[in-house]
Scaffold this motif. Structure first.
Motif, PDB file in Angstrom:
ATOM      1  N   ALA A  58      51.681  54.643  38.294  1.00  8.03           N
ATOM      2  CA  ALA A  58      50.525  55.164  39.038  1.00  8.03           C
ATOM      3  C   ALA A  58      50.252  54.283  40.249  1.00  8.03           C
ATOM      4  CB  ALA A  58      49.291  55.204  38.148  1.00  8.03           C
ATOM      5  N   LEU A  59      49.929  54.912  41.366  1.00  6.46           N
ATOM      6  CA  LEU A  59      49.473  54.223  42.570  1.00  6.46           C
ATOM      7  C   LEU A  59      47.992  54.540  42.745  1.00  6.46           C
ATOM      8  CD1 LEU A  59      50.087  52.640  45.241  1.00  6.46           C
ATOM      9  CD2 LEU A  59      50.542  54.860  46.290  1.00  6.46           C
ATOM     10  N   ILE A  60      47.165  53.500  42.834  1.00  2.79           N
ATOM     11  CA  ILE A  60      45.706  53.683  42.913  1.00  2.79           C
ATOM     12  C   ILE A  60      45.181  52.949  44.139  1.00  2.79           C
ATOM     13  CG2 ILE A  60      43.495  53.332  41.746  1.00  2.79           C
ATOM     14  CD1 ILE A  60      45.032  53.239  39.082  1.00  2.79           C
ATOM     15  N   THR A  61      44.473  53.658  45.010  1.00  7.40           N
ATOM     16  CA  THR A  61      43.875  53.030  46.194  1.00  7.40           C
ATOM     17  C   THR A  61      42.422  52.632  45.896  1.00  7.40           C
ATOM     18  OG1 THR A  61      43.074  55.113  47.162  1.00  7.40           O
ATOM     19  CG2 THR A  61      45.338  54.430  47.717  1.00  7.40           C
ATOM     20  N   GLY A  62      41.901  51.726  46.713  1.00  5.07           N
ATOM     21  CA  GLY A  62      40.528  51.264  46.494  1.00  5.07           C
ATOM     22  C   GLY A  62      40.363  50.630  45.139  1.00  5.07           C
ATOM     23  N   ALA A  63      41.348  49.790  44.758  1.00  5.79           N
ATOM     24  CA  ALA A  63      41.457  49.332  43.374  1.00  5.79           C
ATOM     25  C   ALA A  63      40.733  48.017  43.093  1.00  5.79           C
ATOM     26  CB  ALA A  63      42.935  49.173  43.010  1.00  5.79           C
ATOM     27  N   ASN A  64      40.032  47.482  44.061  1.00  6.98           N
ATOM     28  CA  ASN A  64      39.464  46.138  43.891  1.00  6.98           C
ATOM     29  C   ASN A  64      38.112  46.113  43.193  1.00  6.98           C
ATOM     30  OD1 ASN A  64      38.703  47.402  46.410  1.00  6.98           O
ATOM     31  ND2 ASN A  64      37.537  45.545  46.856  1.00  6.98           N
ATOM     32  N   ARG A  65      37.432  47.256  43.069  1.00  2.25           N
ATOM     33  CA  ARG A  65      36.112  47.242  42.436  1.00  2.25           C
ATOM     34  C   ARG A  65      35.741  48.643  41.963  1.00  2.25           C
ATOM     35  NH1 ARG A  65      32.788  46.329  48.096  1.00  2.25           N
ATOM     36  NH2 ARG A  65      32.917  48.466  48.849  1.00  2.25           N
ATOM     37  N   GLY A  66      34.620  48.721  41.255  1.00  2.00           N
ATOM     38  CA  GLY A  66      34.063  50.018  40.854  1.00  2.00           C
ATOM     39  C   GLY A  66      35.009  50.871  40.047  1.00  2.00           C
ATOM     40  N   VAL A  67      35.007  52.167  40.347  1.00  2.00           N
ATOM     41  CA  VAL A  67      35.829  53.123  39.610  1.00  2.00           C
ATOM     42  C   VAL A  67      37.313  52.817  39.782  1.00  2.00           C
ATOM     43  CG1 VAL A  67      36.464  55.559  39.393  1.00  2.00           C
ATOM     44  CG2 VAL A  67      34.073  54.931  39.694  1.00  2.00           C
ATOM     45  N   GLY A  68      37.714  52.376  40.974  1.00  2.00           N
ATOM     46  CA  GLY A  68      39.117  52.060  41.214  1.00  2.00           C
ATOM     47  C   GLY A  68      39.620  50.969  40.294  1.00  2.00           C
ATOM     48  N   LEU A  69      38.860  49.890  40.174  1.00  2.00           N
ATOM     49  CA  LEU A  69      39.228  48.789  39.290  1.00  2.00           C
ATOM     50  C   LEU A  69      39.236  49.241  37.832  1.00  2.00           C
ATOM     51  CD1 LEU A  69      39.861  45.764  38.908  1.00  2.00           C
ATOM     52  CD2 LEU A  69      37.389  45.342  38.905  1.00  2.00           C
ATOM     53  N   ALA A  70      38.251  50.055  37.475  1.00  3.46           N
ATOM     54  CA  ALA A  70      38.188  50.572  36.103  1.00  3.46           C
ATOM     55  C   ALA A  70      39.379  51.471  35.789  1.00  3.46           C
ATOM     56  CB  ALA A  70      36.875  51.327  35.880  1.00  3.46           C
ATOM     57  N   LEU A  71      39.831  52.229  36.775  1.00  3.71           N
ATOM     58  CA  LEU A  71      41.016  53.071  36.587  1.00  3.71           C
ATOM     59  C   LEU A  71      42.268  52.218  36.396  1.00  3.71           C
ATOM     60  CD1 LEU A  71      40.266  55.850  39.225  1.00  3.71           C
ATOM     61  CD2 LEU A  71      40.665  56.259  36.783  1.00  3.71           C
ATOM     62  N   VAL A  72      42.372  51.136  37.164  1.00  2.00           N
ATOM     63  CA  VAL A  72      43.501  50.217  36.984  1.00  2.00           C
ATOM     64  C   VAL A  72      43.532  49.719  35.540  1.00  2.00           C
ATOM     65  CG1 VAL A  72      44.434  47.953  37.605  1.00  2.00           C
ATOM     66  CG2 VAL A  72      43.599  49.485  39.396  1.00  2.00           C
ATOM     67  N   LYS A  73      42.390  49.285  35.036  1.00  5.06           N
ATOM     68  CA  LYS A  73      42.300  48.770  33.665  1.00  5.06           C
ATOM     69  C   LYS A  73      42.653  49.855  32.642  1.00  5.06           C
ATOM     70  CE  LYS A  73      38.694  45.358  34.724  1.00  5.06           C
ATOM     71  NZ  LYS A  73      37.268  44.990  34.494  1.00  5.06           N
ATOM     72  N   ALA A  74      42.161  51.079  32.878  1.00  6.35           N
ATOM     73  CA  ALA A  74      42.405  52.178  31.941  1.00  6.35           C
ATOM     74  C   ALA A  74      43.893  52.506  31.842  1.00  6.35           C
ATOM     75  CB  ALA A  74      41.615  53.417  32.360  1.00  6.35           C
ATOM     76  N   TYR A  75      44.562  52.537  32.978  1.00  5.84           N
ATOM     77  CA  TYR A  75      45.988  52.886  32.954  1.00  5.84           C
ATOM     78  C   TYR A  75      46.851  51.745  32.444  1.00  5.84           C
ATOM     79  CZ  TYR A  75      45.329  57.511  34.810  1.00  5.84           C
ATOM     80  OH  TYR A  75      44.955  58.836  34.931  1.00  5.84           O
ATOM     81  N   LEU A  76      46.473  50.507  32.743  1.00  6.15           N
ATOM     82  CA  LEU A  76      47.197  49.374  32.166  1.00  6.15           C
ATOM     83  C   LEU A  76      47.067  49.377  30.647  1.00  6.15           C
ATOM     84  CD1 LEU A  76      46.300  46.469  34.629  1.00  6.15           C
ATOM     85  CD2 LEU A  76      48.534  47.569  34.369  1.00  6.15           C
ATOM     86  N   SER A  77      45.847  49.655  30.160  1.00  7.37           N
ATOM     87  CA  SER A  77      45.611  49.689  28.716  1.00  7.37           C
ATOM     88  C   SER A  77      46.425  50.777  28.029  1.00  7.37           C
ATOM     89  CB  SER A  77      44.118  49.901  28.424  1.00  7.37           C
ATOM     90  OG  SER A  77      43.357  48.803  28.866  1.00  7.37           O
ATOM     91  N   ALA A  78      46.727  51.824  28.791  1.00  8.14           N
ATOM     92  CA  ALA A  78      47.505  52.939  28.243  1.00  8.14           C
ATOM     93  C   ALA A  78      49.012  52.713  28.380  1.00  8.14           C
ATOM     94  CB  ALA A  78      47.104  54.242  28.927  1.00  8.14           C
ATOM     95  N   GLY A  79      49.397  51.535  28.903  1.00 11.06           N
ATOM     96  CA  GLY A  79      50.818  51.214  28.981  1.00 11.06           C
ATOM     97  C   GLY A  79      51.516  51.625  30.259  1.00 11.06           C
ATOM     98  N   TRP A  80      50.741  52.016  31.265  1.00  6.85           N
ATOM     99  CA  TRP A  80      51.331  52.415  32.535  1.00  6.85           C
ATOM    100  C   TRP A  80      51.676  51.195  33.386  1.00  6.85           C
ATOM    101  CZ3 TRP A  80      50.635  57.478  35.335  1.00  6.85           C
ATOM    102  CH2 TRP A  80      50.379  58.542  34.450  1.00  6.85           C
ATOM    103  N   ARG A  81      52.565  51.387  34.331  1.00  4.67           N
ATOM    104  CA  ARG A  81      52.798  50.428  35.406  1.00  4.67           C
ATOM    105  C   ARG A  81      51.916  50.866  36.566  1.00  4.67           C
ATOM    106  NH1 ARG A  81      58.458  49.618  38.751  1.00  4.67           N
ATOM    107  NH2 ARG A  81      57.905  47.688  39.830  1.00  4.67           N
ATOM    108  N   VAL A  82      51.116  49.950  37.082  1.00  2.00           N
ATOM    109  CA  VAL A  82      50.130  50.300  38.105  1.00  2.00           C
ATOM    110  C   VAL A  82      50.399  49.543  39.399  1.00  2.00           C
ATOM    111  CG1 VAL A  82      47.688  50.309  38.721  1.00  2.00           C
ATOM    112  CG2 VAL A  82      48.373  50.807  36.364  1.00  2.00           C
ATOM    113  N   PHE A  83      50.425  50.290  40.493  1.00  2.00           N
ATOM    114  CA  PHE A  83      50.505  49.721  41.840  1.00  2.00           C
ATOM    115  C   PHE A  83      49.110  49.867  42.441  1.00  2.00           C
ATOM    116  CE2 PHE A  83      54.605  51.249  40.562  1.00  2.00           C
ATOM    117  CZ  PHE A  83      55.483  50.246  40.945  1.00  2.00           C
TER     118      PHE A  83
END
Length: 231
Positions: A5-30
């Motif tokens: 997954a590629l996620i923009t605006g990933a440094n805070r708020g919903v973006g950061l929470a999405l990074v955490k959610a996908y990492l927890s699910a075993g994804w590779r996150v950019f």
């Protein structure tokens, strides 16, 4: 096989929470943000997780977007989340619209998501066709607009909805899904302290919606709880 997954605006708020959610699910996150040096929590996450790669990116710098796509040419993307956004001025009324701010909001909220979709189209198409999730807002709904005002942000999200729909029409035949998503009223810098849900609750809801997407649901406008939002 690990999904990407590629996620923009990933440094805070919903973006950061999405990074955490996908990492927890075993994804590779950019994860992309404008200033990695200022993204302490994101850097801490990376230090503890080999599945997280950070990229410094201003989504309105289209040469940089193209360069990042070229750098990631060998990556097959299952998911592009266009999360980076900008609200613009608050509290202004009719007759006091800041044109320069309006242009800035449209650039970030509407134009950049399309340019990112165009740039990463090859990665989304490769192997198994992917999904483009565009973080919109219910205030971009014509039906939901019963109070007026908010010209700048409302118009940028209504325009983003149109982009999401057109992407669906153009790319669905190739198996790529495109949707507009409302994250809810979230306790973030943008949403304020009176918002109803946490960034983590929003991200978990959004991920559940994305997980259940099919080509038949492409082109829709969905709330973080999975309900359909009228245009």
């Amino acid at each position: 096989m690990q999904k990407n997954a590629l996620i923009t605006g990933a440094n805070r708020g919903v973006g950061l929470a999405l990074v955490k959610a996908y990492l927890s699910a075993g994804w590779r996150v950019f994860a992309c943000c404008r200033h990695i040096a200022d993204a302490a929590e994101l850097r801490q996450l990376q230090a503890n997780n080999t599945s997280l790669t950070l990229h410094q990116l201003d989504v309105t710098d289209y040469q940089a977007v193209t360069a990042l796509s070229q750098e990631m040419a060998d990556v097959t993307l299952d998911l592009l989340i266009n999360n980076a956004g900008y609200y613009g001025p608050k509290g202004y009324g009719f007759g006091n619209t800041d044109i320069d701010e309006w242009r800035k909001v449209l650039e970030i909220n509407t134009i950049a998501p399309l340019k990112l979709a165009e740039a990463f189209y090859p990665q989304l198409l490769a192997n198994q066709p992917g999904t483009i999730a565009n973080l919109s807002s219910k205030v971009g709904s014509m039906t939901e607009n019963t109070s007026g005002g908010g010209y700048i942000y409302r118009s940028s999200k209504a325009a983003l909805n149109s982009v999401a729909k057109s992407l669906s029409n153009d790319l669905s035949p190739q198996g790529i899904i495109s949707v507009a998503l409302h994250p809810g009223w979230v306790q973030t810098e943008m949403g304020g302290p009176n918002a109803k849900i946490t960034a983590s609750e929003s991200a978990q809801g959004l991920k559940a919606v994305i997980d259940c997407l099919t080509l038949e649901r492409s082109g829709g406008f969905y709330n973080y709880d999975g309900s359909v939002i009228p245009w």
